[in-house]
Design an enzyme around this catalytic site. Structure first.
Site, PDB file in Angstrom:
ATOM      1  N   SER A  61      56.084  -3.077 -15.295  1.00  0.00           N
ATOM      2  CA  SER A  61      56.776  -4.122 -16.061  1.00  0.00           C
ATOM      3  C   SER A  61      55.844  -5.138 -16.711  1.00  0.00           C
ATOM      4  CB  SER A  61      57.754  -4.858 -15.135  1.00  0.00           C
ATOM      5  OG  SER A  61      58.311  -5.959 -15.824  1.00  0.00           O
ATOM      6  N   ASN A  62      55.945  -5.148 -18.028  1.00  0.00           N
ATOM      7  CA  ASN A  62      55.237  -6.153 -18.803  1.00  0.00           C
ATOM      8  C   ASN A  62      55.912  -7.515 -18.606  1.00  0.00           C
ATOM      9  OD1 ASN A  62      53.313  -6.790 -20.863  1.00  0.00           O
ATOM     10  ND2 ASN A  62      55.034  -7.018 -22.260  1.00  0.00           N
TER      11      ASN A  62
END
Ligand SMILES: Cc1ncc(COP(=O)(O)O)c(C=O)c1O
Length: 340
Positions: free
Chosen positions: A82-83
Site C-alpha cells: 500500500s502506497n
C-alpha cells in the site's frame, strides 16, 4: 466556476500542507507521436512525500482534520504494497503524530512495507485475503487507544472518504492553473480508480473548472459495482460539502471503464509488466503493476482501438506506486526475463 471561488470553498476545510509545489504536467512526446494523440502526464508520483503519489493530496485534508480534532495517533489499513499506508506513515511523521498501520501480511524487507518501518510507523500484519477484513481490526485498535485516554483518528482504506477526496478537487484546481499558464486544455482526464477518492475528487473539480473535459476512471480489478457506487456516493458528498451541482447519471456512467482489471485487484498481468518496461525505456518514468500500469495500459488500448479519437488531448494522472513496484520486483523481473 471561477478558480478563486472553488479555492475559497476549499479553504474552509482544515489542511496540513504536504505538497510545497505543483507537480509537473508534461508531454509524452515519444508515445504521442506513435499514437497520434497529444498525451501528457500529471506527475503526482512526484509529490515529494515518501515515494510520492496521489495520497499526498488526500492526506493534506485528512491530517488537517485529525489535527483539528486533537488526534495524537492516526490509524489506517491496506495491502502490504500500500502506497496509501506508506504516505500516511510519512505524513503522520511530518505532523508529529503516531501512526499504526493494519496491513495484509507481506515481506517486510521489501517495497512499501520496508519503507513504512523507516517512517517510524507501527506495522501490524494480518493473514487475510484482502484489506476489507482489516477495518474491524483497526476499529478495535482505535477503541483500545481511546480506553487508554489517547485520541486516535481512523483513516479509511485508500483515504477515500469525503474529507480525503477534497484533495483531488484541489488537484483539479492545480491542473486548471497549469493549463491557464500553458494554454493547453485536455479533452480527457484519465486516472486509475480503486477506493474511489481520487476519481470522485476529479469528478467534482474537473466539471466545475473544465466544462468540456471528460473524466475517465479505469478500474484495476476491484468489483465494478462497488467502485461505481462508492465513487457516486463520494461525488455526492463532495457536491454537498462544496455546493457543486450534482452529476447526471449518464456522465457518471460514462466516467468508468472496467475492462482492464486483469482478473482481480493485486493480480499481476504480463502485458502490464511489458508496458512498465516500454514506458521506462521510451519515456523515462515508472508505472506500477497494481494501479498506474493497468490504467495506462487501458488508456493506450482505447487510443489504439479508436475509442479515444485521433488528435485528442489527453491527460493521464500518474498516481504513484513506485514503492509498490519494488514490492513486486522479483515477479516483474522474472516475467521480463521470460523465466516465469
Ligand atoms: C499508486 C496508486 N494509484 C492509484 C490508487 C487508486 O486511488 P483511489 O484509491 O483514490 O481510487 C491508489 C490507491 O491506493 C494508489 O496507491
Amino acid at each position: 466556476m471561477k478558480t478563486h471561488e472553488l479555492r475559497e470553498r476549499l479553504r474552509t476545510f482544515p489542511r496540513f500542507p504536504l505538497l510545497r509545489d505543483a507537480t509537473p504536467l508534461h508531454p509524452l512526446e515519444n508515445l504521442s507521436g506513435e499514437l497520434g494523440v497529444d498525451l501528457r502526464v500529471k506527475r503526482d508520483d512526484l509529490t515529494g512525500l515518501a515515494a510520492g503519489g496521489n495520497k499526498t493530496r488526500k492526506l493534506e485534508y485528512l491530517i488537517g482534520r485529525a489535527q483539528a480534532e486533537g488526534a495524537d495517533t492516526v490509524l489506517t489499513a491496506g495491502w502490504y504494497h500500500s502506497n496509501h499506508a506508506l504516505q500516511t506513515a510519512a505524513a503522520a511523521a511530518r505532523a508529529g503524530l503516531e501512526c499504526i498501520l493494519y496491513l495484509k501480511a507481506g515481506d517486510p524487507r521489501k517495497g512499501s512495507l520496508f519503507l513504512d518501518a523507516l517512517c517510524g510507523a507501527q506495522v501490524r500484519l494480518f493473514d487475510v485475503p484482502g484489506s476489507g477484513a482489516l477495518g474491524p481490526e483497526m476499529e478495535r485498535g482505535a477503541e483500545a487507544l481511546r480506553r487508554e485516554g489517547r485520541k486516535p483518528y481512523v483513516i479509511p482504506v485508500g483515504g477515500s472518504d469525503p474529507v480525503g477526496s477534497l484533495g483531488y478537487v484541489e488537484g483539479a484546481l492545480e491542473m486548471r492553473e497549469q493549463c491557464d499558464e500553458t494554454g493547453w486544455e485536455p479533452d480527457l482526464v484519465v486516472c486509475p480508480t480503486s477506493s474511489g477518492g481520487t476519481h470522485a475528487g476529479l469528478l467534482a473539480g474537473i466539471p466545475a473548472l473544465f466544462p468540456r473535459t471528460r473524466v475517465l476512471g479505469i478500474g484495476v480489478g476491484d468489483d465494478p459495482g462497488e467502485v461505481r457506487e462508492k465513487v457516486g456516493h463520494l461525488r455526492d458528498a463532495l457536491g454537498e460539502l462544496l455546493s457543486l451541482p450534482p452529476l447526471d447519471d449518464r456522465t457518471l456512467d460514462e466516467a468508468f471503464c472496467f475492462d482492464y482489471g486483469f482478473g482481480a485487484y493485486g493480480t499481476l498481468a504480463g502485458p502490464v509488466m511489458d508496458l512498465i518496461r516500454e514506458v521506462g525505456s521510451r519515456e523515462g518514468f515508472f508505472l506500477d503493476p497494481v494501479y498506474t500500469g493497468k490504467a495506462f495500459y487501458g488508456l493506450l488500448d482505447r487510443i489504439r482501438r479508436g475509442i479515444v479519437p485521433l488528435a485528442s488531448r489527453v491527460l493521464f494522472l500518474h498516481t504513484g506506486g513506485l514503492s509498490g513496484l519494488f514490492q513486486y520486483e522479483e515477479e516483474v523481473h522474472r516475467h521480463l526475463a521470460g523465466t516465469d
